[in-house]
Each structure stands twice: as structure tokens, then as C-alpha cells.
Motif scaffolding. Structure first.
Motif, PDB file in Angstrom:
ATOM      1  N   ASP A 172      10.502 -23.857 -47.829  1.00 35.98           N
ATOM      2  CA  ASP A 172      11.156 -24.197 -46.558  1.00 35.98           C
ATOM      3  C   ASP A 172      12.141 -25.358 -46.706  1.00 35.98           C
ATOM      4  O   ASP A 172      13.247 -25.319 -46.160  1.00 35.98           O
ATOM      5  CB  ASP A 172      10.101 -24.544 -45.495  1.00 35.98           C
ATOM      6  N   PRO A 183      11.482 -20.770 -40.441  1.00 36.29           N
ATOM      7  CA  PRO A 183      11.011 -21.147 -41.768  1.00 36.29           C
ATOM      8  C   PRO A 183      11.790 -20.402 -42.846  1.00 36.29           C
ATOM      9  O   PRO A 183      12.050 -19.201 -42.730  1.00 36.29           O
ATOM     10  CB  PRO A 183       9.541 -20.713 -41.756  1.00 36.29           C
ATOM     11  N   ALA A 279       3.394 -13.300 -48.875  1.00 39.75           N
ATOM     12  CA  ALA A 279       4.328 -12.263 -48.416  1.00 39.75           C
ATOM     13  C   ALA A 279       5.529 -12.162 -49.365  1.00 39.75           C
ATOM     14  O   ALA A 279       6.275 -11.187 -49.320  1.00 39.75           O
ATOM     15  CB  ALA A 279       4.827 -12.599 -47.012  1.00 39.75           C
ATOM     16  N   ASN A 280       5.709 -13.160 -50.212  1.00 36.31           N
ATOM     17  CA  ASN A 280       6.900 -13.205 -51.075  1.00 36.31           C
ATOM     18  C   ASN A 280       6.932 -12.051 -52.080  1.00 36.31           C
ATOM     19  O   ASN A 280       6.002 -11.881 -52.878  1.00 36.31           O
ATOM     20  CB  ASN A 280       6.935 -14.551 -51.808  1.00 36.31           C
ATOM     21  N   THR A 307       0.775 -14.102 -43.133  1.00 35.99           N
ATOM     22  CA  THR A 307       1.011 -15.329 -42.357  1.00 35.99           C
ATOM     23  C   THR A 307      -0.070 -15.454 -41.277  1.00 35.99           C
ATOM     24  O   THR A 307      -0.900 -14.570 -41.117  1.00 35.99           O
ATOM     25  CB  THR A 307       2.427 -15.314 -41.737  1.00 35.99           C
ATOM     26  N   ASP A 308      -0.017 -16.558 -40.531  1.00 40.45           N
ATOM     27  CA  ASP A 308      -1.111 -16.878 -39.603  1.00 40.45           C
ATOM     28  C   ASP A 308      -1.371 -15.765 -38.590  1.00 40.45           C
ATOM     29  O   ASP A 308      -0.447 -15.249 -37.966  1.00 40.45           O
ATOM     30  CB  ASP A 308      -0.803 -18.196 -38.890  1.00 40.45           C
TER      31      ASP A 308
HETATM   32  O1  KG4 Z   1      -0.030 -19.271 -43.964  1.00 36.88           O
HETATM   33  P1  KG4 Z   1       1.136 -19.574 -43.127  1.00 36.88           P
HETATM   34  O2  KG4 Z   1       1.576 -18.574 -42.091  1.00 36.88           O
HETATM   35  O3  KG4 Z   1       0.948 -20.923 -42.360  1.00 36.88           O
HETATM   36  C1  KG4 Z   1       0.206 -21.973 -42.867  1.00 36.88           C
HETATM   37  O4  KG4 Z   1      -1.056 -21.924 -42.733  1.00 36.88           O
HETATM   38  O5  KG4 Z   1       0.846 -22.875 -43.444  1.00 36.88           O
HETATM   39  O6  KG4 Z   1       2.336 -19.869 -44.127  1.00 36.88           O
HETATM   40  C2  KG4 Z   1       3.629 -20.150 -43.679  1.00 36.88           C
HETATM   41  C3  KG4 Z   1       4.510 -20.367 -44.904  1.00 36.88           C
HETATM   42  C4  KG4 Z   1       5.885 -20.918 -44.564  1.00 36.88           C
HETATM   43  O7  KG4 Z   1       6.154 -21.998 -45.433  1.00 36.88           O
HETATM   44  C5  KG4 Z   1       6.814 -19.746 -44.845  1.00 36.88           C
HETATM   45  O8  KG4 Z   1       8.107 -20.109 -45.233  1.00 36.88           O
HETATM   46  C6  KG4 Z   1       6.072 -19.054 -45.975  1.00 36.88           C
HETATM   47  O9  KG4 Z   1       4.722 -19.125 -45.592  1.00 36.88           O
HETATM   48  N1  KG4 Z   1       6.494 -17.663 -46.157  1.00 36.88           N
HETATM   49  C7  KG4 Z   1       7.149 -17.217 -47.244  1.00 36.88           C
HETATM   50  C8  KG4 Z   1       7.419 -15.843 -47.021  1.00 36.88           C
HETATM   51  N2  KG4 Z   1       6.892 -15.500 -45.810  1.00 36.88           N
HETATM   52  C9  KG4 Z   1       6.325 -16.627 -45.299  1.00 36.88           C
HETATM   53  N3  KG4 Z   1       7.537 -17.855 -48.353  1.00 36.88           N
HETATM   54  C10 KG4 Z   1       8.188 -17.149 -49.290  1.00 36.88           C
HETATM   55  N4  KG4 Z   1       8.484 -15.829 -49.150  1.00 36.88           N
HETATM   56  C11 KG4 Z   1       8.115 -15.146 -48.050  1.00 36.88           C
HETATM   57  N5  KG4 Z   1       8.406 -13.841 -47.939  1.00 36.88           N
END
Ligand code: KG4
Ligand code: ZN
Length: 339
Positions: A172, A183, A279-280, A307-308
Motif C-alpha cells: 500500500d 488500498p 489475493a495477490n 480480505t476481511d
Molecule cells: O486481511 P486484510 O483484508 O486486512 C487486514 O486484516 O489487514 O488485508 C488487506 C491488505 C491491504 O494491504 C491490501 O492492499 C492487501 O491486503 N491486498 C493485496 C491484494 N488484495 C488485497 N495486496 C496485494 N495484492 C492483492 N491482490
């Protein structure tokens, strides 16, 4: 006898409610919060206000979609922490009122353990099989980066963690430097697919053991851009995809170096990815090649559970319900919560 659990998630900027019957997911409703976009990050005060507005309609939709009436719910599982206190308070207070009215138990859930527990959800998008104990989880989210040995549904041991930024934070913060919206992780992912991952090299940390560090990478990226922009003010414009791909590659390399070490040291042969960064697409495919190379059994969560979301809270709550792990009604949320 079946068990119906309502899950509530409000730890950051997503308000979510899910209904699970035993391990079968019946609904998983998520309301995101666009209000933070223009600030380039989550504003805690705005997040809790949005949760307050969203929570009742989100729960209503989750119950409707699941075809479950309030009276059929056996318990409500909620995120106690870690997260933003004002956000957690909304989910916790809602759960207290809702369970008191129905005379059913409430079950506290640790958000990080819940990310790992997505591998036990049954739904049309779930994998055919779940990991068996013990397995190792690489938990990569916006706030945390951890290597966790999962011994059973309730016993998890963190053997490595980031000493500064999380992998998601690195995505981010660097995305912001490239002028991408918050994000930035998903935008980096999309851009990286069109770029050359080996065009630029960035500093990798030298940290002992299984711990991670990502703040040096962010600084190295910042200084590199600053130097290049002095020579050519259009540098970022011209090289955005290659910059995203090279940065993503560095993050993946850092994650996999420690994972490889942890798998070797523990002798565990199953690995489960979890958290928003799972998810990356680059990380998912690197994990597939790595697993194939080493003969690991790999578990990658469906995109919708990365994600959450409250489905992960509901499944964790289900296993806690079976053990009778109920919370008292004077429970308070925790911004920092360990396990
Ligand atoms: O697990 P999460 O939804 O929330 C927390 O518990 O922190 O993670 C959110 C994080 C963010 O930093 C977002 O940019 C990242 O996950 N994220 C990704 C991707 N999708 C979400 N980072 C890299 N590539 C993705 N496709
Ligand atoms: Zn999370």
C-alpha cells in the motif's frame, strides 16, 4: 442437530456479517467503506461511524440471504481484536445487544486466527479438502505478516512475525508512491501482470530467524524513485508496470525465503496461505511453483475469503461453539490481541 452461527466482523474498514450452518457457509455480506479513499488510508473515526451505519442492514441482509430467522441462531461470533478500537466496539456492542435479546451465547474470535480458519469453510468456492494438523500458515494481511504453526482449531503458535511493516502495508505504501489509489495492493497486482519483475532490484532485509521486515524495502523504493525522478520527471509514468512488478517480486521473495526456512526447520509438509495479500496473483503462482518444487501440499483460499470478511469469523466461532468457549457479557474489544 445442526449449529447455526452468525459471524460479525468490524475490525477495520469492512462491515461484514455471515451465517454458517455447521461448516456450510450460507451467506457472507460485506460492506466496504469508500469514505477513506480520498484520505489515502483508513481514518479510524470515520470507520467506526460507517460501521455504526452499516451493521444493522448488513446483518439483516446476511440473515435474509441465508434464509435463517433470528430464532434459529445458536450463537454470535464476533471479532474481539486485533484492530481499530472504535471499529471493534461497534461489532462487540452489536453482538452484546443482539445475543442478550435472543438469550444466546456470544463467542469472541481473534481476527488473525480467523484468517487462517477460512480453509475450513465449506461452500461452492471452497477447495475439496482442508489442511490436516499440524500445518504451517503464511498469514499476510494489511496489518500483519506471520508464520503460524497451526496445531488444531484453537492452538496456533506464531513462529515468525514482522518486526515493522506488514507485507500489505509495503504494497500500500509503495503503491501510494506510484500514485495509485488506496488500498494499493490490488492495483499493484494488476499493474505487475504487465511489467517486468526483474527490471529493478530493491533491498531485501537481513533479519535472523523466521521474522520479517518490510520497512527497509519501502525506504529503498522511495530513495530509488527520488533519485530516478531527479534525472527524469516522467520516470514513474514511463515505468509504472515494471516498478510494480519488481516491487511485488521482491515482496514475494522475502515472504518465500522465510517460509522455505520454516517448512524445513519444522518438517511440516502442508502450507496454507491466508490474509488479504493472499489475493495477490504473483504470490499465489509463486506459492504453487514452490510447493511443487518441494512436494508441499498447498492450500490457497478462494479470492472471496482472502480480505476481511465475516465468514472467517463464523467458521472460527463454530469450532469454538463446539468446545463451549463462550464469552461473558462484560467483554471488551482489544486493539492488540495475542494468541
Ligand atoms: O486481511 P486484510 O483484508 O486486512 C487486514 O486484516 O489487514 O488485508 C488487506 C491488505 C491491504 O494491504 C491490501 O492492499 C492487501 O491486503 N491486498 C493485496 C491484494 N488484495 C488485497 N495486496 C496485494 N495484492 C492483492 N491482490
Ligand atoms: Zn484481516
Amino acid at each position: 442437530m445442526t449449529t447455526v452461527i452468525l459471524g460479525i466482523e468490524s475490525s477495520c474498514d469492512d462491515t461484514s456479517a455471515a451465517v454458517i450452518r455447521d461448516r456450510q457457509l450460507l451467506s457472507n455480506v460485506i460492506a466496504g467503506q469508500d469514505v477513506h479513499r480520498k484520505y489515502g488510508g483508513v481514518v479510524p473515526e470515520l470507520a467506526s461511524r460507517a460501521h455504526q451505519k452499516n451493521i444493522v442492514p448488513v446483518v439483516d441482509s446476511a440473515l435474509k440471504e441465508a434464509g435463517i430467522s433470528r430464532r434459529e441462531i445458536d450463537a454470535v461470533a464476533f471479532t474481539r481484536g486485533p484492530g481499530l478500537l472504535g471499529s471493534l466496539l461497534v461489532g462487540t456492542s452489536f453482538t452484546k445487544g443482539f445475543t442478550a435479546a435472543l438469550g444466546i451465547p456470544m463467542i469472541e474470535v481473534n481476527h488473525l486466527q480467523a484468517h487462517i480458519m477460512v480453509h475450513f469453510i465449506q461452500s461452492e468456492v471452497s477447495a475439496a479438502s482442508s489442511p490436516r494438523f499440524p500445518f504451517l500458515s503464511l498469514l499476510v494481511s494489511g496489518g500483519h505478516t506471520q508464520l503460524v504453526v497451526v496445531r488444531d482449531y484453537h492452538t496456533m503458535e506464531i513462529i515468525g512475525r514482522t518486526i515493522d511493516d506488514a507485507a500489505g502495508e509495503a504494497f500500500d505504501k509503495c503503491a501510494k508512491l506510484l500514485g495509485l489509489p488506496y488500498p494499493g495492493g490490488p492495483h499493484m497486482d494488476r499493474l505487475a501482470q504487465q511489467g517486468d519483475a526483474f527490471r529493478f532490484a530493491f533491498n531485501k532485509p537481513r533479519i535472523k530467524g523466521f521474522d520479517y521486515s518490510f520497512s527497509g524495502l519501502k525506504t529503498s523504493f522511495l530513495y530509488f524513485l527520488r533519485d530516478q525522478l531527479k534525472e527524469d520527471s516522467g520516470f514513474v509514468e514511463k515505468n509504472r508496470a515494471d516498478l510494480a512488478a519488481s516491487l511485488q517480486q521482491t515482496i514475494i521473495d522475502i515472504l518465500l525465503d522465510k517460509l522455505r526456512m520454516a517448512m524445513k526447520t519444522t518438517g511440516i509438509r502442508q502450507v496454507a496461505l491466508a490474509g488479504g495479500v493472499s489475493a495477490n496473483s504473483g504470490l499465489r503462482s509463486a506459492m504453487r511453483s514452490e510447493a511443487e518444487k518441494h512436494g508441499w501440499e498447498l492450500f490457497i483460499p478462494p479470492f472471496s475469503y482472502t480480505t476481511d470478511n465475516a465468514a472467517m469469523i463464523a467458521i472460527t466461532g463454530y469450532y469454538r461453539y463446539l468446545e463451549g468457549y463462550f464469552s461473558s457479557d462484560n467483554i471488551a474489544p482489544l486493539a492488540r490481541m495475542y494468541f
